[in-house]
Enzyme design. Structure first.
Site, mmCIF file in Angstrom:
data_model
loop_
_atom_site.group_PDB
_atom_site.id
_atom_site.type_symbol
_atom_site.label_atom_id
_atom_site.label_comp_id
_atom_site.label_asym_id
_atom_site.label_seq_id
_atom_site.Cartn_x
_atom_site.Cartn_y
_atom_site.Cartn_z
ATOM 1 N N GLU A 28 0.832 -1.203 0.000
ATOM 2 C CA GLU A 28 0.000 0.000 0.000
ATOM 3 C C GLU A 28 0.865 1.251 0.000
ATOM 4 O O GLU A 28 1.867 1.327 0.704
ATOM 5 C CB GLU A 28 -0.915 0.022 1.232
ATOM 6 C CG GLU A 28 -1.806 1.260 1.278
ATOM 7 C CD GLU A 28 -2.618 1.361 2.548
ATOM 8 O OE1 GLU A 28 -3.617 0.617 2.650
ATOM 9 O OE2 GLU A 28 -2.265 2.175 3.436
ATOM 10 N N TYR A 60 -6.933 6.916 -0.600
ATOM 11 C CA TYR A 60 -7.846 7.878 -1.217
ATOM 12 C C TYR A 60 -8.271 8.881 -0.168
ATOM 13 O O TYR A 60 -8.821 8.509 0.876
ATOM 14 C CB TYR A 60 -9.054 7.088 -1.717
ATOM 15 C CG TYR A 60 -10.054 7.813 -2.570
ATOM 16 C CD1 TYR A 60 -9.832 7.980 -3.926
ATOM 17 C CD2 TYR A 60 -11.256 8.263 -2.031
ATOM 18 C CE1 TYR A 60 -10.781 8.589 -4.736
ATOM 19 C CE2 TYR A 60 -12.212 8.875 -2.832
ATOM 20 C CZ TYR A 60 -11.973 9.032 -4.188
ATOM 21 O OH TYR A 60 -12.915 9.626 -4.981
ATOM 22 N N ALA A 62 -10.105 12.480 1.496
ATOM 23 C CA ALA A 62 -11.481 12.962 1.611
ATOM 24 C C ALA A 62 -11.700 14.282 0.884
ATOM 25 O O ALA A 62 -12.752 14.888 1.002
ATOM 26 C CB ALA A 62 -11.840 13.117 3.085
ATOM 27 N N TYR A 152 -11.267 -6.092 10.418
ATOM 28 C CA TYR A 152 -10.688 -5.592 11.671
ATOM 29 C C TYR A 152 -10.594 -6.715 12.710
ATOM 30 O O TYR A 152 -11.548 -6.961 13.454
ATOM 31 C CB TYR A 152 -11.533 -4.429 12.210
ATOM 32 C CG TYR A 152 -11.622 -3.290 11.228
ATOM 33 C CD1 TYR A 152 -10.691 -2.261 11.248
ATOM 34 C CD2 TYR A 152 -12.616 -3.267 10.239
ATOM 35 C CE1 TYR A 152 -10.747 -1.229 10.314
ATOM 36 C CE2 TYR A 152 -12.677 -2.244 9.303
ATOM 37 C CZ TYR A 152 -11.738 -1.230 9.353
ATOM 38 O OH TYR A 152 -11.790 -0.215 8.430
ATOM 39 N N ARG A 279 7.734 3.955 2.008
ATOM 40 C CA ARG A 279 9.158 3.658 2.175
ATOM 41 C C ARG A 279 9.404 2.209 1.782
ATOM 42 O O ARG A 279 8.711 1.303 2.244
ATOM 43 C CB ARG A 279 9.590 3.866 3.628
ATOM 44 C CG ARG A 279 9.375 5.282 4.134
ATOM 45 C CD ARG A 279 10.465 6.199 3.648
ATOM 46 N NE ARG A 279 10.280 7.570 4.108
ATOM 47 C CZ ARG A 279 11.139 8.548 3.904
ATOM 48 N NH1 ARG A 279 12.252 8.314 3.225
ATOM 49 N NH2 ARG A 279 10.895 9.764 4.345
#
Length: 296
Positions: A28, A60, A62, A152, A279
């Protein structure tokens, strides 16, 4: 004094060094806000793309400016690397018509994979008009997208209960989600228990663990506090006294992530999603050690 037989010693060395079979990775990234951050991002993408990840995702924001940056990064990744690039898409700040337009634009530009999320609620806002499950359904109406959603293991901070959170994930899967990517965690048992609960609830998609390599423990703790993620006491002890020692923190963080992946791979997990924070160094080193290397 006793000594290991050579074969036993070699077997032990192998068990310490290897994961259980081949693993797949994804990464990501987030859209850069400055030219310096942009250079760091592309350097990281170039390096990690050599590991042939299953896909890469881009977060993404807001606001429209950050959404435009997401589109730009996704387009750049596709043109520059040929990798499967999956934009995050949130529904909290857009109408259904706007979301359909965005989805059609992605589809027409060859983007087939979307990470569908509700998004963070603005302070003081009421009940949202759309949830992630609604967004998944909308995307499937537009085209046959490959859709990832969030999960989650330690319960979403806004969920009424663990069971309510699990049912929400099931709604997303029933709406057409193809896989779930978890929030980062550091307690491997929390993921394994969650995976078992998903199976019991009839959630039959892959639950990909999200791995956060930690180089800044204070920052990671802030992230954890905001997202209801537990920091095990042993982890706090491992970073104790390293506030001014960035290099050692990286080594400690990389070792923690590698151990997590090894344990999870022995429990049958084959896919891992790395939160890179733009990174490459730690994620690349971790993948190399785990056998994910260029050309392999």
């Amino acid at each position: 004094m006793s000594f290991f037989h050579a074969n036993q010693r070699e077997a032990l060395n192998q068990s310490l060094a290897e994961v259980q079979g081949q693993i797949n990775v994804s990464f990501e990234f987030f859209p850069p806000r400055t030219s310096e951050m942009e250079q760091t991002l592309w350097n990281s993408i170039d390096r990690l793309s050599s590991l042939k990840p299953k896909f890469v995702s881009v977060t993404y924001g807001a606001n429209s400016g950050e959404r435009d940056r997401t589109h730009s990064v996704i387009k750049g990744i596709k043109e520059r690397t040929g990798l499967e690039a999956a934009p995050h898409l949130t529904c909290i700040d857009a109408t259904r018509d706007e979301l359909r337009t965005i989805a059609r634009d992605y589809w027409n530009n060859g983007i087939r994979h979307i990470v569908a999320l509700r998004g963070d609620l603005p302070p003081g806002s009421g009940k949202p008009e759309m949830y992630a499950a609604d967004l998944v359904g909308l995307l499937k109406e537009v085209a046959d997208f490959d859709i990832s959603v969030a999960a989650y293991p330690e319960v979403h901070p806004e969920a009424k209960s663990a069971q309510a959170d699990l049912l929400n994930l099931k709604r997303k899967v029933d709406a057409g989600a193809n896989r779930a990517i978890t929030q980062f965690f550091f307690d491997v048992e929390s993921y394994l228990r969650f995976r078992d609960r998903c199976v019991s609830a009839g959630i039959d998609v892959e639950i990909i663990p999200g791995i956060l390599p930690v180089s800044n423990f204070k920052q990671a703790k802030k992230f954890a506090d905001m997202t209801n993620v537990r920091i095990p006491s042993w982890m706090s002890l491992m970073f104790e006294g390293l506030d001014n020692d960035a290099e050692t923190r990286k080594l400690v963080g990389a070792n923690i992530a590698m151990d997590m992946v090894k344990i999870l791979s022995r429990e049958g997990v084959k896919d891992f999603h790395f939160y890179t924070l733009n990174r490459a160094e730690m994620s690349y080193a971790i993948c190399h050690t785990l056998g994910v290397r260029p050309g392999l």
